[in-house]
Design a protein around this motif. Sequence first.
Motif, PDB file in Angstrom:
ATOM      1  N   ILE A   1     -13.548   1.483 -30.678  1.00  0.00           N
ATOM      2  CA  ILE A   1     -12.661   0.742 -31.589  1.00  0.00           C
ATOM      3  C   ILE A   1     -13.130   0.920 -33.031  1.00  0.00           C
ATOM      4  CG2 ILE A   1     -11.952  -1.582 -32.286  1.00  0.00           C
ATOM      5  CD1 ILE A   1     -11.954  -2.290 -29.257  1.00  0.00           C
ATOM      6  N   LEU A   2     -14.429   0.798 -33.243  1.00  0.00           N
ATOM      7  CA  LEU A   2     -14.969   1.001 -34.593  1.00  0.00           C
ATOM      8  C   LEU A   2     -14.744   2.429 -35.075  1.00  0.00           C
ATOM      9  CD1 LEU A   2     -18.315  -0.990 -34.268  1.00  0.00           C
ATOM     10  CD2 LEU A   2     -16.225  -1.697 -35.454  1.00  0.00           C
ATOM     11  N   TRP A   3     -14.920   3.408 -34.164  1.00  0.00           N
ATOM     12  CA  TRP A   3     -14.671   4.796 -34.527  1.00  0.00           C
ATOM     13  C   TRP A   3     -13.218   5.033 -34.923  1.00  0.00           C
ATOM     14  CZ3 TRP A   3     -17.392   8.364 -36.422  1.00  0.00           C
ATOM     15  CH2 TRP A   3     -18.716   8.547 -36.061  1.00  0.00           C
ATOM     16  N   ALA A   4     -12.307   4.413 -34.210  1.00  0.00           N
ATOM     17  CA  ALA A   4     -10.886   4.581 -34.540  1.00  0.00           C
ATOM     18  C   ALA A   4     -10.599   4.076 -35.944  1.00  0.00           C
ATOM     19  CB  ALA A   4     -10.018   3.856 -33.509  1.00  0.00           C
ATOM     20  N   ALA A   5     -11.153   2.912 -36.279  1.00  0.00           N
ATOM     21  CA  ALA A   5     -10.950   2.368 -37.630  1.00  0.00           C
ATOM     22  C   ALA A   5     -11.610   3.269 -38.674  1.00  0.00           C
ATOM     23  CB  ALA A   5     -11.512   0.954 -37.706  1.00  0.00           C
ATOM     24  N   LEU A   6     -12.836   3.713 -38.384  1.00  0.00           N
ATOM     25  CA  LEU A   6     -13.540   4.584 -39.329  1.00  0.00           C
ATOM     26  C   LEU A   6     -12.846   5.928 -39.449  1.00  0.00           C
ATOM     27  CD1 LEU A   6     -16.043   4.960 -41.130  1.00  0.00           C
ATOM     28  CD2 LEU A   6     -17.208   5.885 -39.115  1.00  0.00           C
ATOM     29  N   TRP A   7     -12.346   6.440 -38.322  1.00  0.00           N
ATOM     30  CA  TRP A   7     -11.650   7.729 -38.327  1.00  0.00           C
ATOM     31  C   TRP A   7     -10.420   7.676 -39.227  1.00  0.00           C
ATOM     32  CZ3 TRP A   7     -12.846  12.450 -36.473  1.00  0.00           C
ATOM     33  CH2 TRP A   7     -11.829  13.390 -36.427  1.00  0.00           C
ATOM     34  N   ILE A   8      -9.662   6.623 -39.111  1.00  0.00           N
ATOM     35  CA  ILE A   8      -8.466   6.477 -39.955  1.00  0.00           C
ATOM     36  C   ILE A   8      -8.872   6.411 -41.428  1.00  0.00           C
ATOM     37  CG2 ILE A   8      -6.579   4.912 -40.563  1.00  0.00           C
ATOM     38  CD1 ILE A   8      -6.461   4.226 -37.517  1.00  0.00           C
ATOM     39  N   PHE A   9      -9.904   5.621 -41.710  1.00  0.00           N
ATOM     40  CA  PHE A   9     -10.370   5.494 -43.088  1.00  0.00           C
ATOM     41  C   PHE A   9     -10.886   6.822 -43.636  1.00  0.00           C
ATOM     42  CE2 PHE A   9     -13.939   4.653 -45.999  1.00  0.00           C
ATOM     43  CZ  PHE A   9     -13.242   4.057 -47.042  1.00  0.00           C
ATOM     44  N   LEU A  10     -11.728   7.497 -42.853  1.00  0.00           N
ATOM     45  CA  LEU A  10     -12.301   8.763 -43.321  1.00  0.00           C
ATOM     46  C   LEU A  10     -11.274   9.887 -43.343  1.00  0.00           C
ATOM     47  CD1 LEU A  10     -15.827   8.767 -41.660  1.00  0.00           C
ATOM     48  CD2 LEU A  10     -15.249   8.310 -44.042  1.00  0.00           C
ATOM     49  N   ALA A  11     -10.316   9.844 -42.446  1.00  0.00           N
ATOM     50  CA  ALA A  11      -9.281  10.879 -42.449  1.00  0.00           C
ATOM     51  C   ALA A  11      -8.454  10.796 -43.718  1.00  0.00           C
ATOM     52  CB  ALA A  11      -8.397  10.739 -41.216  1.00  0.00           C
ATOM     53  N   ILE A  12      -8.297   9.580 -44.224  1.00  0.00           N
ATOM     54  CA  ILE A  12      -7.577   9.424 -45.480  1.00  0.00           C
ATOM     55  C   ILE A  12      -8.392  10.013 -46.620  1.00  0.00           C
ATOM     56  CG2 ILE A  12      -6.739   7.705 -47.139  1.00  0.00           C
ATOM     57  CD1 ILE A  12      -6.068   5.939 -44.674  1.00  0.00           C
ATOM     58  N   ILE A  13      -9.704   9.783 -46.577  1.00  0.00           N
ATOM     59  CA  ILE A  13     -10.569  10.274 -47.658  1.00  0.00           C
ATOM     60  C   ILE A  13     -10.891  11.756 -47.474  1.00  0.00           C
ATOM     61  CG2 ILE A  13     -12.847  10.018 -48.728  1.00  0.00           C
ATOM     62  CD1 ILE A  13     -12.701   7.064 -47.990  1.00  0.00           C
ATOM     63  N   THR A  14     -11.509  12.066 -46.332  1.00  0.00           N
ATOM     64  CA  THR A  14     -11.876  13.456 -46.070  1.00  0.00           C
ATOM     65  C   THR A  14     -12.113  13.662 -44.581  1.00  0.00           C
ATOM     66  OG1 THR A  14     -13.496  15.189 -46.440  1.00  0.00           O
ATOM     67  CG2 THR A  14     -14.303  12.960 -46.618  1.00  0.00           C
ATOM     68  N   LEU A  15     -11.612  14.734 -44.044  1.00  0.00           N
ATOM     69  CA  LEU A  15     -11.818  15.061 -42.639  1.00  0.00           C
ATOM     70  C   LEU A  15     -13.187  15.689 -42.422  1.00  0.00           C
ATOM     71  CD1 LEU A  15     -10.471  14.984 -39.886  1.00  0.00           C
ATOM     72  CD2 LEU A  15      -9.528  17.231 -40.352  1.00  0.00           C
ATOM     73  N   GLY A  16     -13.763  16.235 -43.485  1.00  0.00           N
ATOM     74  CA  GLY A  16     -15.045  16.917 -43.378  1.00  0.00           C
ATOM     75  C   GLY A  16     -16.187  16.019 -42.945  1.00  0.00           C
ATOM     76  N   LEU A  17     -16.142  14.738 -43.227  1.00  0.00           N
ATOM     77  CA  LEU A  17     -17.198  13.817 -42.832  1.00  0.00           C
ATOM     78  C   LEU A  17     -16.913  13.186 -41.473  1.00  0.00           C
ATOM     79  CD1 LEU A  17     -19.819  12.398 -43.606  1.00  0.00           C
ATOM     80  CD2 LEU A  17     -18.472  10.689 -44.797  1.00  0.00           C
ATOM     81  N   ALA A  18     -15.668  12.995 -41.155  1.00  0.00           N
ATOM     82  CA  ALA A  18     -15.300  12.317 -39.911  1.00  0.00           C
ATOM     83  C   ALA A  18     -15.602  13.169 -38.686  1.00  0.00           C
ATOM     84  CB  ALA A  18     -13.819  11.944 -39.943  1.00  0.00           C
ATOM     85  N   LEU A  19     -15.353  14.445 -38.739  1.00  0.00           N
ATOM     86  CA  LEU A  19     -15.539  15.306 -37.579  1.00  0.00           C
ATOM     87  C   LEU A  19     -17.001  15.407 -37.138  1.00  0.00           C
ATOM     88  CD1 LEU A  19     -13.883  16.899 -35.594  1.00  0.00           C
ATOM     89  CD2 LEU A  19     -14.118  18.886 -37.073  1.00  0.00           C
ATOM     90  N   PRO A  20     -17.964  15.623 -38.031  1.00  0.00           N
ATOM     91  CA  PRO A  20     -19.365  15.645 -37.583  1.00  0.00           C
ATOM     92  C   PRO A  20     -19.830  14.300 -37.023  1.00  0.00           C
ATOM     93  CG  PRO A  20     -19.192  16.643 -39.750  1.00  0.00           C
ATOM     94  CD  PRO A  20     -17.857  16.036 -39.430  1.00  0.00           C
TER      95      PRO A  20
END
Length: 119
Positions: A63-82
């Motif tokens: 659940i936390l990853w989903a929220a962080l993923w959405i937030f980071l995907a908005i900012i940058t995908l480069g940090l979310a994937l690793p």
Amino acid sequence: MYGADTDKRKLLSVLSHGSIFFNATVVAIGIPIAILIVSDDPVVKENAKEAINFHLNVGLVNILWAALWIFLAIITLGLALPLFSLWVFLHWGLTIWAIWSCLQNPEVPFRYPFIFRVI
């Protein structure tokens, strides 16, 4: 030993911990819950409790990853994937370690490191 067959203890302990591989299904957490209810072996019961706690922790982190993923995907995908790759490695790595430990030493219940124990 408690009187339980070692192979049965190994099988039920591995089923408890291995059920995390079916985490996408609702029945995944039901496997260790059923084993906890049905089994009389204290080692199997401890392994089932630990597997239930791991399921709850994995669900919370997802659940936390989903929220962080959405937030980071908005900012940058480069940090979310690793970061997500690291989580998948930890999630599966800890499960494989638990299964291996149950097969190597069926007399001792496995304890996951760094998780919250609700049960």
